[in-house]
Design a protein around this motif. Structure first.
Motif: not given
Ligand code: ASP
Ligand code: MG
Length: 420
Positions: A196-200
């Motif tokens: 994932l490039h980002s995750i919360s």
């Protein structure tokens, strides 16, 4: 100029050769004009080696005097790796200084082997940064009010790094590790898993608490509380890759649902085999039963995860919950010998061969039918669900351990997480 914290895990610090690589990477960042603080773990295997020596001399016993010495002992691992890194940085031509937790100081409570950080004094580190030095702070350790050395629990260097970053209000905390980021699930089980490039932050917290081993859960809690921008990235890229490329790599843990967030309903599948299921059957269906069963378990210092109580029938009901597998035998004994007889329960059943599989995603807040998709895809594989629990952004099921990999793969596919 930014203030950046780097954290390097045990594998990254695993040999003098690797420490030299870490030093070169840190030097690259420092030369690009950043103020650098580095938090290393002990060299890989070192903490286990040290704790193993203690066990050779005396089997583990749960008393404060013994645990105090375990911390005194284990903290040396990080002290050694920190000093070695400072030496390597000096050899790269940088000014560098290392500090043990007590020298900063990083103040903790006195819960040996699982201490919590209370405060970090940033004066000494800031003065060194202002003087142009790279500062190395030992991971995993601190000092209590009485001056005793404490450690933060296994994997605790992540938490040290995030806490140091919070105290210094760092621009970013980069966690260098032996995986190149956070994946939709463990790629060893699902080869199609994607980074994932980002995750919360909330999803990361769920993933960590549900069994994803990328970050120590407390470090994620800390990052959330102090809004520390956190990135997980690989320490195995060549040290001399362009800094802009490196700064964008890995997985960023974000605090806002900005437009960069990947728009998946489910972001990841977590699983763990560390739990066991216990059912107390035929307990009288009256007020206070749950409190009596779980109260006795809590008094024995056993942590409970999922809990289910059935609808009562003819004045009796069944009660099921999960505990850590290590606590299984102890909990069964407690229930069979003390709790069930006292309550007049009919039977206590247990199963340690279970696993918990969870889907996690903030998209679950705004989408209906996510849980039913999960249940349908498990049923299509012929997998029986034994327990279910939900929260706003996750649904977990308990199933037979032998179907774990099948379930994870099926769910990964069902929620469109497989890489194209
Ligand atoms: N060296 C410690 C451990 O092995 C802390 C860490 O690596 O984060 O648990
Ligand atoms: Mg670690």
């Amino acid at each position: 100029m930014s203030l950046i914290v780097h954290k390097y895990g045990g594998t990254s610090m695993g040999s003098t050769e690797r420490i030299r690589n870490v030093a070169k990477r840190v030097a690259k960042w420092a030369r690009a004009g950043h103020q650098m603080v580095v938090v290393p773990s002990a060299m890989s295997g070192e903490t286990n080696r040290l704790l193993g020596l203690a066990k050779e001399l005396a089997p583990e016993r749960p008393d404060t005097a013994y645990y105090r010495e375990l911390d005194m002992l284990a903290a040396t691992g990080e002290q050694a790796s920190s000093a070695l890194l400072a030496i390597a940085l000096q050899a790269e031509g940088l000014e560098a200084v290392s500090y043990a937790g007590w020298q900063v100081p990083i103040r903790t409570d006195s819960a040996y082997t699982k201490a919590r950080i209370d405060s970090i004094d940033d004066a000494r580190v800031r003065a060194d940064l202002a003087a142009g030095k790279v500062v190395i702070v030992t991971g995993f350790q601190g000092v209590d009010e009485a001056g005793n050395i404490t450690t933060l629990g296994r994997g605790g260097s992540d938490t040290s790094a995030v806490a140091v970053a919070a105290a210094l209000k760092a621009d970013e905390c980069l966690i260098y590790t032996d995986v190149d980021g956070v994946y939709t699930t463990d790629p060893r089980i699902v080869p199609e898993a994607r980074r994932l490039h980002s995750i919360s932050f909330e999803e990361m917290l769920e993933m960590a608490s549900l069994g994803s081993k990328v970050l120590q859960i407390r470090s994620v809690e800390f990052a959330g509380k102090y809004k520390v921008p956190l990135r997980v990235l690989s320490s195995f890229t060549p040290w001399d890759i362009p800094i802009e490329e490196e700064a964008r790599s890995g997985t960023l843990i974000t605090f806002e649902e900005d437009e960069d967030m990947e728009q998946a309903v489910v972001s990841g599948i977590a699983f763990n085999r560390d739990e066991a299921k216990i059912s107390v059957l035929g307990v009288p269906d009256k007020p206070g039963i749950a409190a009596q069963i779980l109260g006795a378990v809590a008094d024995a210092n056993i942590e409970v995860d999922m809990i289910i109580q059935n609808v009562g029938k003819e004045g009796r009901t069944d009660f099921s919950f999960t505990v850590h597998r290590n606590d299984y035998a102890r909990t069964m004994d407690l229930l069979k010998e003390k709790v069930a007889p006292a309550l007049g329960a009919q039977e206590v059943l247990g199963d340690a061969k279970i696993c918990k599989v969870s889907i996690v995603g903030i998209g679950m807040r705004s989408h209906v039918g996510v849980a039913s998709t999960m249940f349908r895809s498990l049923s299509e594989e012929g997998i029986n669900i034994q327990m279910i629990s939900t929260s706003e952004i996750k649904t977990s099921v308990v199933i037979d351990e032998k179907y774990m990999e099948l379930a994870v793969r099926a769910l990964h596919r069902a929620f469109g997480l497989d890489a194209e």
